[in-house]
Motif scaffolding. Sequence first.
Motif, PDB file in Angstrom:
ATOM      1  N   GLY A   1       0.809  -1.211   0.000  1.00 56.18           N
ATOM      2  CA  GLY A   1       0.000   0.000   0.000  1.00 56.18           C
ATOM      3  C   GLY A   1       0.838   1.254   0.000  1.00 56.18           C
ATOM      4  N   ARG A   2       1.934   1.243   0.751  1.00 56.05           N
ATOM      5  CA  ARG A   2       2.788   2.433   0.779  1.00 56.05           C
ATOM      6  C   ARG A   2       3.471   2.654  -0.559  1.00 56.05           C
ATOM      7  NH1 ARG A   2       5.107   0.172   6.150  1.00 56.05           N
ATOM      8  NH2 ARG A   2       3.547   0.820   7.671  1.00 56.05           N
ATOM      9  N   ARG A   3       3.879   1.565  -1.196  1.00 58.17           N
ATOM     10  CA  ARG A   3       4.523   1.711  -2.504  1.00 58.17           C
ATOM     11  C   ARG A   3       3.536   2.258  -3.538  1.00 58.17           C
ATOM     12  NH1 ARG A   3       6.301  -3.685  -1.424  1.00 58.17           N
ATOM     13  NH2 ARG A   3       8.375  -3.695  -0.471  1.00 58.17           N
ATOM     14  N   SER A   4       2.296   1.734  -3.514  1.00 55.69           N
ATOM     15  CA  SER A   4       1.320   2.175  -4.510  1.00 55.69           C
ATOM     16  C   SER A   4       0.925   3.630  -4.325  1.00 55.69           C
ATOM     17  CB  SER A   4       0.071   1.284  -4.441  1.00 55.69           C
ATOM     18  OG  SER A   4      -0.584   1.436  -3.187  1.00 55.69           O
ATOM     19  N   ARG A   5       1.033   4.138  -3.090  1.00 59.44           N
ATOM     20  CA  ARG A   5       0.719   5.550  -2.845  1.00 59.44           C
ATOM     21  C   ARG A   5       1.958   6.437  -2.963  1.00 59.44           C
ATOM     22  NH1 ARG A   5      -2.763   3.066   1.021  1.00 59.44           N
ATOM     23  NH2 ARG A   5      -1.209   3.199   2.660  1.00 59.44           N
ATOM     24  N   ASP A   6       3.083   5.831  -3.403  1.00 58.14           N
ATOM     25  CA  ASP A   6       4.326   6.559  -3.637  1.00 58.14           C
ATOM     26  C   ASP A   6       4.782   7.271  -2.371  1.00 58.14           C
ATOM     27  OD1 ASP A   6       6.496   7.283  -5.110  1.00 58.14           O
ATOM     28  OD2 ASP A   6       5.567   9.095  -5.935  1.00 58.14           O
ATOM     29  N   LEU A   7       4.705   6.570  -1.235  1.00 63.31           N
ATOM     30  CA  LEU A   7       5.172   7.122   0.031  1.00 63.31           C
ATOM     31  C   LEU A   7       6.601   6.664   0.286  1.00 63.31           C
ATOM     32  CD1 LEU A   7       1.965   6.548   2.148  1.00 63.31           C
ATOM     33  CD2 LEU A   7       2.710   8.636   1.038  1.00 63.31           C
ATOM     34  N   ARG A   8       7.221   7.286   1.244  1.00 58.85           N
ATOM     35  CA  ARG A   8       8.613   6.954   1.549  1.00 58.85           C
ATOM     36  C   ARG A   8       8.707   5.513   2.050  1.00 58.85           C
ATOM     37  NH1 ARG A   8      11.545   6.679   6.086  1.00 58.85           N
ATOM     38  NH2 ARG A   8       9.789   7.405   7.326  1.00 58.85           N
ATOM     39  N   TYR A   9       9.439   4.710   1.320  1.00 60.07           N
ATOM     40  CA  TYR A   9       9.652   3.324   1.725  1.00 60.07           C
ATOM     41  C   TYR A   9      10.733   2.732   0.844  1.00 60.07           C
ATOM     42  CZ  TYR A   9       8.522  -0.940   4.157  1.00 60.07           C
ATOM     43  OH  TYR A   9       8.590  -2.035   4.964  1.00 60.07           O
ATOM     44  N   ARG A  10      11.338   1.653   1.294  1.00 60.61           N
ATOM     45  CA  ARG A  10      12.404   1.044   0.492  1.00 60.61           C
ATOM     46  C   ARG A  10      11.819   0.426  -0.774  1.00 60.61           C
ATOM     47  NH1 ARG A  10      12.221  -4.420   0.786  1.00 60.61           N
ATOM     48  NH2 ARG A  10      11.322  -5.400   2.620  1.00 60.61           N
ATOM     49  N   LYS A  11      12.640   0.327  -1.802  1.00 59.75           N
ATOM     50  CA  LYS A  11      12.195  -0.237  -3.058  1.00 59.75           C
ATOM     51  C   LYS A  11      11.993  -1.746  -2.930  1.00 59.75           C
ATOM     52  CE  LYS A  11      14.455   3.193  -5.998  1.00 59.75           C
ATOM     53  NZ  LYS A  11      15.428   3.394  -7.113  1.00 59.75           N
ATOM     54  N   LYS A  12      11.116  -2.264  -3.754  1.00 60.02           N
ATOM     55  CA  LYS A  12      10.886  -3.700  -3.774  1.00 60.02           C
ATOM     56  C   LYS A  12      12.094  -4.396  -4.389  1.00 60.02           C
ATOM     57  CE  LYS A  12       7.378  -7.107  -4.919  1.00 60.02           C
ATOM     58  NZ  LYS A  12       6.046  -7.352  -5.513  1.00 60.02           N
ATOM     59  N   ARG A  13      12.500  -5.502  -3.762  1.00 60.75           N
ATOM     60  CA  ARG A  13      13.676  -6.229  -4.230  1.00 60.75           C
ATOM     61  C   ARG A  13      13.242  -7.444  -5.042  1.00 60.75           C
ATOM     62  NH1 ARG A  13      16.403  -7.109   1.474  1.00 60.75           N
ATOM     63  NH2 ARG A  13      14.212  -7.313   1.980  1.00 60.75           N
ATOM     64  N   PHE A  14      13.850  -7.619  -6.201  1.00 60.51           N
ATOM     65  CA  PHE A  14      13.504  -8.726  -7.079  1.00 60.51           C
ATOM     66  C   PHE A  14      14.596  -9.792  -7.142  1.00 60.51           C
ATOM     67  CE2 PHE A  14      11.123  -5.058  -8.551  1.00 60.51           C
ATOM     68  CZ  PHE A  14       9.849  -5.586  -8.681  1.00 60.51           C
ATOM     69  N   ASN A  15      15.734  -9.546  -6.533  1.00 59.39           N
ATOM     70  CA  ASN A  15      16.859 -10.458  -6.654  1.00 59.39           C
ATOM     71  C   ASN A  15      17.099 -11.265  -5.371  1.00 59.39           C
ATOM     72  OD1 ASN A  15      17.640  -8.316  -5.107  1.00 59.39           O
ATOM     73  ND2 ASN A  15      19.672  -8.089  -6.012  1.00 59.39           N
ATOM     74  N   LYS A  16      16.037 -11.461  -4.591  1.00 57.25           N
ATOM     75  CA  LYS A  16      16.187 -12.234  -3.356  1.00 57.25           C
ATOM     76  C   LYS A  16      16.223 -13.717  -3.706  1.00 57.25           C
ATOM     77  CE  LYS A  16      12.596 -10.592  -1.256  1.00 57.25           C
ATOM     78  NZ  LYS A  16      11.604 -10.399  -0.188  1.00 57.25           N
ATOM     79  N   ARG A  17      17.333 -14.346  -3.452  1.00 50.92           N
ATOM     80  CA  ARG A  17      17.467 -15.774  -3.728  1.00 50.92           C
ATOM     81  C   ARG A  17      17.429 -16.547  -2.423  1.00 50.92           C
ATOM     82  NH1 ARG A  17      22.095 -16.408  -8.473  1.00 50.92           N
ATOM     83  NH2 ARG A  17      20.976 -15.215 -10.082  1.00 50.92           N
ATOM     84  N   LYS A  18      16.603 -17.558  -2.400  1.00 51.03           N
ATOM     85  CA  LYS A  18      16.471 -18.373  -1.195  1.00 51.03           C
ATOM     86  C   LYS A  18      17.567 -19.435  -1.190  1.00 51.03           C
ATOM     87  CE  LYS A  18      11.453 -17.825  -0.945  1.00 51.03           C
ATOM     88  NZ  LYS A  18      11.318 -16.953  -2.119  1.00 51.03           N
ATOM     89  N   ARG A  19      18.208 -19.586  -0.050  1.00 48.99           N
ATOM     90  CA  ARG A  19      19.276 -20.574   0.066  1.00 48.99           C
ATOM     91  C   ARG A  19      18.699 -21.985   0.037  1.00 48.99           C
ATOM     92  NH1 ARG A  19      18.226 -18.602   5.111  1.00 48.99           N
ATOM     93  NH2 ARG A  19      17.835 -20.131   6.745  1.00 48.99           N
ATOM     94  N   LEU A  20      19.553 -22.944  -0.227  1.00 42.26           N
ATOM     95  CA  LEU A  20      19.130 -24.334  -0.290  1.00 42.26           C
ATOM     96  C   LEU A  20      18.621 -24.784   1.083  1.00 42.26           C
ATOM     97  CD1 LEU A  20      18.984 -26.848  -2.111  1.00 42.26           C
ATOM     98  CD2 LEU A  20      21.246 -27.491  -1.237  1.00 42.26           C
TER      99      LEU A  20
END
Length: 465
Positions: A104-123
């Motif tokens: 919700g905060r991202r969609s309203r363009d409020l101050r928040y960290r960017k969404k991360r797309f490179n999160k890799r889950k360990r084995l």
Amino acid sequence: MLTNHVFVLNADKSFLNMVHPARARKLLTQEKAAVFRTYPFVIIVKKQVLNPTIKEYFLKIDPGSKWTGFAIQCGSDIVFRMELQHRGLQIRSNLLTRAGFRCGRRSRDLRYRKKRFNKRKRLGWLAPSLMHRVSTVETWIQRFCKFCPIVVIEIEQVKFDMQKLANPEISGIEYQQGTLWGYEVREYLLEKWGRECVYCGVKDVQLEIEHIAPKSKGGSDRVSNLTLACHDCNQRKGDMDISDFLSDRQKLSKILSQAKSPLRDATAVNSTRIAISNMAGKYNNVKNWTGGRTKMNRVKQNLSKTHSIDAACVGESGSNIKILTQQPLFVTSKGHGNRQSRKTNDKGFPALITETCQKTGNKIVKKNPDGTVKTIAPKTEYNHVHTGDIVRFKLEKPSMTLGNKKKGIEKKVKVPCGSYTARVKTPTPKGFEVLINKERVSVPVMNGVSFAYRADGYDYKFVHV
């Protein structure tokens, strides 16, 4: 009443054999021992016992998605039973709520960290709600191995054996036809369909395995085509198609959709079974068994179905047991609170202090002298007592309801005077609040208050079954 046996420690804190509650009570009365821990109940002798003869104890575990059963066996006797309730669903709900706030905060363009797309889950990564189950089981394995001479840990590694049972070379549908096939499939169906007839909803009767699509019309023996029905419904349906047998289209749609969906609890158990087994191997020898053997042992001995009794029936040693306790310890995972410093509203923003307008009845946000809105202050940490502590105290004045003389509402007693033992709900600056008979009671000061148990993230109670 048959209660759990008591753990005993030597004077050097090495473990001794468990004793009957009457024997433990006698040692405490004669001041030959002292209470070392309340939950589970552990005593420690005051004089060192030289060269003790130690018996062999088996720790038996029946892991589940919502509940995990524990049992300790000595010979053929079950001397200790415990049932642990997990909070995996609550963890999952909290994570989904937090994700909604961030989205919700991202969609309203409020101050928040960017969404991360490179999160890799360990084995071997497990979701937090699943890892919680592994961590809580590990906590109790550590405690039991610390207080009791455990020689082996027996675990029901998979509740529903969906893999090949006997011959690894068997493929296709035939993999189900092992020695324990009947118990495996029936237990799966009982859990999946809620132990009731899917057609009429009757419970506590003998249920029969029913083919949704009749075999005479091309139906298979796959689990996705099996359900449960009482004898009368099974006979009435015969070889009819389910769409012809059921006139209730809503019920028909529900049965067909549920038949193809996997069992969520079984999926959670299968996701954590290897992790629990590997974790237990760090503390003791481990033997893994299937759920089919557990049910076979329980049915043959005509035992009731509970999580702790299922744990007692795990493995080959559970084929002939004698249960010496009928009052298991029930443990509920409560967690240690959260790191959230400020209370938030349903949108994820800091909650505001409001008051009700006497004219309109609407809520009005309070403001500071400088014109800014008032938010609820960050929570304060107290050291004299914590949420979850179990305390003993004496209530000098009865707790009363609020009265109103103008409206003719008299005060009533919510909780009378007396001595109580309760779990701390909310710490206050000099005292605490507890729940007694679902009523919130405030204790203003700590005078005369003693601690029965310090909070460790669990709630404890005994229930006679």
